[in-house]
Design an enzyme around this catalytic site. Structure first.
Site, PDB file in Angstrom:
ATOM      1  N   ASP A   1      -7.420  -8.892   6.349  1.00 29.17           N
ATOM      2  CA  ASP A   1      -8.432  -8.725   7.392  1.00 29.17           C
ATOM      3  C   ASP A   1      -9.031  -7.335   7.483  1.00 29.17           C
ATOM      4  OD1 ASP A   1      -6.031  -7.436   8.387  1.00 29.17           O
ATOM      5  OD2 ASP A   1      -7.040  -7.350  10.325  1.00 29.17           O
TER       6      ASP A   1
ATOM      7  N   ARG B   1     -10.236 -13.109   7.187  1.00 25.92           N
ATOM      8  CA  ARG B   1      -9.007 -13.643   6.588  1.00 25.92           C
ATOM      9  C   ARG B   1      -9.255 -14.986   5.915  1.00 25.92           C
ATOM     10  NH1 ARG B   1      -4.605 -10.641   8.452  1.00 25.92           N
ATOM     11  NH2 ARG B   1      -4.724  -9.868  10.594  1.00 25.92           N
TER      12      ARG B   1
ATOM     13  N   ASP C   1       0.866  -1.161   0.000  1.00 31.36           N
ATOM     14  CA  ASP C   1       0.000   0.000   0.000  1.00 31.36           C
ATOM     15  C   ASP C   1       0.920   1.233   0.000  1.00 31.36           C
ATOM     16  OD1 ASP C   1      -2.395   1.430   0.334  1.00 31.36           O
ATOM     17  OD2 ASP C   1      -2.363   1.234   2.496  1.00 31.36           O
TER      18      ASP C   1
HETATM   19  P1  5GP Z   1       1.865  -0.440   3.822  1.00 27.43           P
HETATM   20  O1  5GP Z   1       2.934  -0.373   4.853  1.00 27.43           O
HETATM   21  O2  5GP Z   1       2.363  -0.804   2.444  1.00 27.43           O
HETATM   22  O3  5GP Z   1       1.063   0.819   3.798  1.00 27.43           O
HETATM   23  O4  5GP Z   1       0.821  -1.500   4.296  1.00 27.43           O
HETATM   24  C1  5GP Z   1       1.015  -2.823   4.151  1.00 27.43           C
HETATM   25  C2  5GP Z   1       0.099  -3.616   5.035  1.00 27.43           C
HETATM   26  O5  5GP Z   1      -1.130  -2.940   5.317  1.00 27.43           O
HETATM   27  C3  5GP Z   1      -0.316  -4.860   4.301  1.00 27.43           C
HETATM   28  O6  5GP Z   1       0.613  -5.895   4.457  1.00 27.43           O
HETATM   29  C4  5GP Z   1      -1.673  -5.152   4.908  1.00 27.43           C
HETATM   30  O7  5GP Z   1      -1.515  -5.912   6.084  1.00 27.43           O
HETATM   31  C5  5GP Z   1      -2.238  -3.787   5.244  1.00 27.43           C
HETATM   32  N1  5GP Z   1      -3.138  -3.312   4.176  1.00 27.43           N
HETATM   33  C6  5GP Z   1      -2.894  -2.380   3.227  1.00 27.43           C
HETATM   34  N2  5GP Z   1      -3.946  -2.220   2.397  1.00 27.43           N
HETATM   35  C7  5GP Z   1      -4.884  -3.097   2.828  1.00 27.43           C
HETATM   36  C8  5GP Z   1      -6.208  -3.447   2.375  1.00 27.43           C
HETATM   37  O8  5GP Z   1      -6.771  -2.942   1.389  1.00 27.43           O
HETATM   38  N3  5GP Z   1      -6.855  -4.412   3.090  1.00 27.43           N
HETATM   39  C9  5GP Z   1      -6.309  -5.027   4.181  1.00 27.43           C
HETATM   40  N4  5GP Z   1      -7.037  -5.944   4.800  1.00 27.43           N
HETATM   41  N5  5GP Z   1      -5.054  -4.727   4.631  1.00 27.43           N
HETATM   42  C10 5GP Z   1      -4.367  -3.781   3.961  1.00 27.43           C
HETATM   43 MG    MG Z   2      -4.372  -6.094   8.694  1.00 23.44          MG
END
Ligand code: 5GP
Ligand code: MG
Ligand code: MG
Length: 173
Positions: free
Chosen positions: A155, A161, A99
């Site tokens: 989740d 999940r 993300d």
């Molecule tokens: P980042 O550090 O890249 O912003 O976030 C990564 C983590 O955020 C992912 O591994 C996941 O656990 C959570 N995450 C990001 N986007 C989503 C989403 O659309 N749905 C869910 N369930 N988790 C997300």
């Molecule tokens: Mg999560």
């Protein structure tokens, strides 16, 4: 809360997993990899992916969190660290979704300090629009729009999940 109909069906996911596993098996032919799953989100993708690999695989996990409900806290917590010695190994980091990139970047930099022979990243989903840190992604399943998704390991508040597909999650209004 509302779970929409599958955004990615179990079948679409399965096909993509096979495609990724074939590419990885070809790229690492003749080598052993250390597959590192980032939990909890990657557990289903990880299990499906590694069982389709045709190369020797050693498995380990990192348990990390940065998310509260549907927003990233921007602060990464490591709850469980890899037990394998990764120096000289071909590490393949496997995660559910990227993300902002903050979590993967943090984990990647930490692992690089331990001097693996190589380090590549495989993720199922990419929310490209939201990227704030540039992280090199070697294997990617699907690019998805900026919407919160659940299922297939992902989740909301630790729920959903277990869904075999991925759906867009909407809060009730
Ligand atoms: P980042 O550090 O890249 O912003 O976030 C990564 C983590 O955020 C992912 O591994 C996941 O656990 C959570 N995450 C990001 N986007 C989503 C989403 O659309 N749905 C869910 N369930 N988790 C997300
Ligand atoms: Mg999560
Ligand atoms: Mg994750």
């Amino acid at each position: 809360m509302i779970i929409g109909k599958p955004f990615l069906t179990a079948e679409q996911i399965h096909e993509k997993v096979i495609e990724l596993a074939d590419r990885i098996s070809r790229d690492y032919a003749g080598k052993e990899i250390l597959a590192v799953g980032i939990l909890k989100g990657s557990f289903m993708f990880f299990a499906d992916l590694v069982r389709s690999l045709k190369i020797p695989v050693v498995i380990d996990f990192i348990v990390a969190s940065s998310y509260l409900k549907t927003t990233s806290t921007g602060e990464v917590k490591i709850h469980y660290e890899i037990k394998e010695d990764i120096a000289g190994k071909h590490v393949l980091l496997i995660d559910d979704i990227i993300d902002t990139g903050i979590s993967l970047n943090y984990i990647r930099e930490r692992l690089l300090l331990k001097e693996p022979e190589s380090l590549k990243i495989c993720i199922l989903l990419d929310k490209k629009e939201r990227r704030s840190v540039d992280v090199p992604i070697d294997y990617k399943g699907f690019e998805i729009p900026n919407q919160f998704v659940v299922g297939y390991g992902l989740d909301y508040d630790n729920k959903y999940r277990n869904l075999p597909y991925i759906a867009i999650f909407k809060k009730e209004r």
